[in-house]
Design a protein around this motif. Sequence first.
Motif, PDB file in Angstrom:
ATOM      1  N   LEU A  90       0.758  -1.259  -0.005  1.00 59.97           N
ATOM      2  CA  LEU A  90       0.071  -0.008   0.062  1.00 59.97           C
ATOM      3  C   LEU A  90       0.754   1.403  -0.182  1.00 59.97           C
ATOM      4  N   PRO A  91       1.730   1.244   0.925  1.00 58.04           N
ATOM      5  CA  PRO A  91       2.753   2.608   0.514  1.00 58.04           C
ATOM      6  C   PRO A  91       3.505   2.762  -0.530  1.00 58.04           C
ATOM      7  N   TYR A  92       3.770   1.525  -1.041  1.00 57.47           N
ATOM      8  CA  TYR A  92       4.514   1.612  -2.341  1.00 57.47           C
ATOM      9  C   TYR A  92       3.619   2.131  -3.531  1.00 57.47           C
ATOM     10  N   GLY A  93       2.453   1.671  -3.712  1.00 56.60           N
ATOM     11  CA  GLY A  93       1.390   2.115  -4.493  1.00 56.60           C
ATOM     12  C   GLY A  93       1.093   3.503  -4.436  1.00 56.60           C
ATOM     13  N   ASP A  94       0.691   3.923  -2.818  1.00 58.32           N
ATOM     14  CA  ASP A  94       0.565   5.306  -2.882  1.00 58.32           C
ATOM     15  C   ASP A  94       1.572   6.187  -3.268  1.00 58.32           C
ATOM     16  N   HIS A  95       2.686   5.905  -3.039  1.00 55.91           N
ATOM     17  CA  HIS A  95       3.989   6.746  -3.817  1.00 55.91           C
ATOM     18  C   HIS A  95       3.883   6.892  -5.338  1.00 55.91           C
ATOM     19  N   ALA A  96       3.670   5.621  -5.832  1.00 52.71           N
ATOM     20  CA  ALA A  96       3.693   5.434  -7.173  1.00 52.71           C
ATOM     21  C   ALA A  96       2.616   6.290  -7.898  1.00 52.71           C
ATOM     22  N   PHE A  97       1.417   6.308  -7.124  1.00 55.59           N
ATOM     23  CA  PHE A  97       0.413   7.161  -7.856  1.00 55.59           C
ATOM     24  C   PHE A  97       0.566   8.608  -7.369  1.00 55.59           C
ATOM     25  N   LEU A 153       2.911  15.602  -1.019  1.00 55.42           N
ATOM     26  CA  LEU A 153       2.568  14.394  -0.933  1.00 55.42           C
ATOM     27  C   LEU A 153       3.645  13.470  -1.522  1.00 55.42           C
ATOM     28  N   VAL A 154       4.238  14.072  -2.581  1.00 55.70           N
ATOM     29  CA  VAL A 154       5.396  13.072  -3.152  1.00 55.70           C
ATOM     30  C   VAL A 154       6.574  13.202  -2.078  1.00 55.70           C
ATOM     31  N   GLU A 155       6.936  14.256  -1.464  1.00 55.11           N
ATOM     32  CA  GLU A 155       8.036  14.424  -0.750  1.00 55.11           C
ATOM     33  C   GLU A 155       7.720  13.717   0.578  1.00 55.11           C
ATOM     34  N   LYS A 156       6.645  13.269   1.053  1.00 52.35           N
ATOM     35  CA  LYS A 156       6.048  12.353   2.323  1.00 52.35           C
ATOM     36  C   LYS A 156       6.738  10.849   1.889  1.00 52.35           C
ATOM     37  N   GLY A 157       6.580  10.530   0.688  1.00 55.93           N
ATOM     38  CA  GLY A 157       7.032   9.186   0.544  1.00 55.93           C
ATOM     39  C   GLY A 157       8.319   9.087   0.061  1.00 55.93           C
ATOM     40  N   GLN A 158       8.995  10.036  -0.196  1.00 58.87           N
ATOM     41  CA  GLN A 158      10.563   9.990  -0.628  1.00 58.87           C
ATOM     42  C   GLN A 158      11.450   9.248   0.278  1.00 58.87           C
ATOM     43  N   PRO A 159      11.302   9.476   1.580  1.00 56.50           N
ATOM     44  CA  PRO A 159      12.297   8.795   2.419  1.00 56.50           C
ATOM     45  C   PRO A 159      12.210   7.070   2.208  1.00 56.50           C
ATOM     46  N   ARG A 160      11.144   6.598   1.989  1.00 51.45           N
ATOM     47  CA  ARG A 160      11.082   4.870   2.028  1.00 51.45           C
ATOM     48  C   ARG A 160      10.931   4.583   0.407  1.00 51.45           C
ATOM     49  N   VAL A 161      11.207   5.361  -0.537  1.00 46.55           N
ATOM     50  CA  VAL A 161      11.395   4.689  -1.959  1.00 46.55           C
ATOM     51  C   VAL A 161      12.235   3.953  -2.215  1.00 46.55           C
ATOM     52  N   ALA A 162      13.316   4.028  -1.707  1.00 47.40           N
ATOM     53  CA  ALA A 162      14.410   2.955  -2.027  1.00 47.40           C
ATOM     54  C   ALA A 162      14.029   1.784  -1.199  1.00 47.40           C
ATOM     55  N   GLU A 163      13.682   1.742  -0.201  1.00 45.16           N
ATOM     56  CA  GLU A 163      13.253   0.453   0.550  1.00 45.16           C
ATOM     57  C   GLU A 163      12.285  -0.187   0.158  1.00 45.16           C
ATOM     58  N   LEU A 164      11.223   0.434  -0.317  1.00 47.01           N
ATOM     59  CA  LEU A 164       9.940  -0.232  -0.669  1.00 47.01           C
ATOM     60  C   LEU A 164      10.182  -0.721  -2.070  1.00 47.01           C
ATOM     61  N   SER A 165      10.867   0.146  -2.960  1.00 45.18           N
ATOM     62  CA  SER A 165      11.116  -0.423  -4.212  1.00 45.18           C
ATOM     63  C   SER A 165      11.979  -1.757  -4.195  1.00 45.18           C
ATOM     64  N   ALA A 166      12.966  -1.728  -3.547  1.00 40.28           N
ATOM     65  CA  ALA A 166      13.625  -2.897  -3.218  1.00 40.28           C
ATOM     66  C   ALA A 166      12.916  -4.142  -2.950  1.00 40.28           C
ATOM     67  N   TRP A 167      12.034  -3.664  -1.822  1.00 40.93           N
ATOM     68  CA  TRP A 167      11.038  -4.953  -1.657  1.00 40.93           C
ATOM     69  C   TRP A 167      10.159  -5.443  -2.521  1.00 40.93           C
ATOM     70  N   VAL A 168       9.809  -4.561  -3.288  1.00 41.89           N
ATOM     71  CA  VAL A 168       8.620  -4.928  -4.601  1.00 41.89           C
ATOM     72  C   VAL A 168       9.639  -5.740  -5.514  1.00 41.89           C
ATOM     73  N   ASN A 169      10.681  -5.089  -5.876  1.00 38.84           N
ATOM     74  CA  ASN A 169      11.461  -5.655  -6.952  1.00 38.84           C
ATOM     75  C   ASN A 169      12.093  -7.169  -6.488  1.00 38.84           C
TER      76      ASN A 169
END
Length: 393
Positions: A154-161, A170-186
């Motif tokens: 859900l947080p990964y999809g929230d940032h993607a949208f 809203l984008v800046e709120k998600g930036q700190p976790r982008v690397a972590e969430l992207s790595a998990w999804v990948n």
Amino acid sequence: MIDPFSHDVLENPLPLHEKLREAGPVTYLEKYDVHALARYAEVHAALTDWQGFESGAGVGLSNFRVEEPWRPPSLLLEADPPHHDAPRAVLSKILGPRALRRLRAEWFADAERLVDEVLAEDEFDAVPALAQAFPLRVFPDAVGLGKAGRENLLPYGDHAFNAFGPVNDLVEKGQPRVAELSAWVNAQCAREALAPDGFGARIWAAADNGDLTYEQAPLVVRSLLTAGVDTTVHGIAAVLYAFATHPEQWRRLRERPGLARVAFDEAVRWESPVQTFFRTTTKDLELGGVRIAKGRKILMFLAAANRDPRRWTDPDVFDLSRDPSGHVGFGMGLHQCVGQHVARLEAEALVTALAARVERIELAGQPRRHHNNTLRAWASLPLRVHRTGGVTG
């Protein structure tokens, strides 16, 4: 200056949508230097003309022809023929009627179990209890994901949208976790991470058969995980909100449970969980009597089109006697959501289970919106239910 991504508009976009529709078939938003389409006819025309309005330059404000995307582009959402063809054909087959027939009984039984658990209480927050819980139970299972880490979807999809819009808070709120969430999804998209009998494994098998390349396979799995959860969550929340605020429609559904799918589509039209998408012009063209130059971003207000009185009678009314087919809540044309039938089945299973057990459904408190640059969502939806066989509450 009009800003469709301001918090005031995200909280209640309907006044802006009406203003844009009445301003003309094509308007110009100075703040973002984009043309906007809010009427059904023009939105439908842009969605179905992929040659003139491309997705390959990105379906957000960012133009991939001149800007670097934050992740590799989606082979479904952010590609056009011929690059779009093979991934679309593979997913259309994997998510087709045969696969859904196989899942139907299992998902209906799972919905009944979840609803029975939730109805142990007369009041509950339907967002975490139903709208999030059910898709996060059944869809990752169908893809073949393990149980651990699903809360990341859900947080990964929230940032993607959010990233389809401007770089705002809203984008800046998600930036700190982008690397972590992207790595998990990948990591979940790798062949060895997926169960051998799920959608993901079938995507990799398509690569074995030569229908996809091995480079494409994990990106197609990622598309499922990005677009297959958030939109369904918000669609289910939308239909539950609709019923809680339209008791006569709930009574109609209980009299005719076969209307569950119609109800979901009408809720998608009425609330439009996906509010906006962008396209980019591939040439100088004319739309709605307005000349638009090549390479221009076009902002399509899907939600405004879905309530356009030029297309719909009493568009602001949630009505199960309406035929909602033709709404653009899942897109339209070549890029129409390939997983829409999966979302419909999830919603049908959950709504059917509720209708068999709940005589009345109503708000138990003030719902609270979740703001996203692209999605219309609820953060909280407090409900009170009156179960069949007696009054509760």
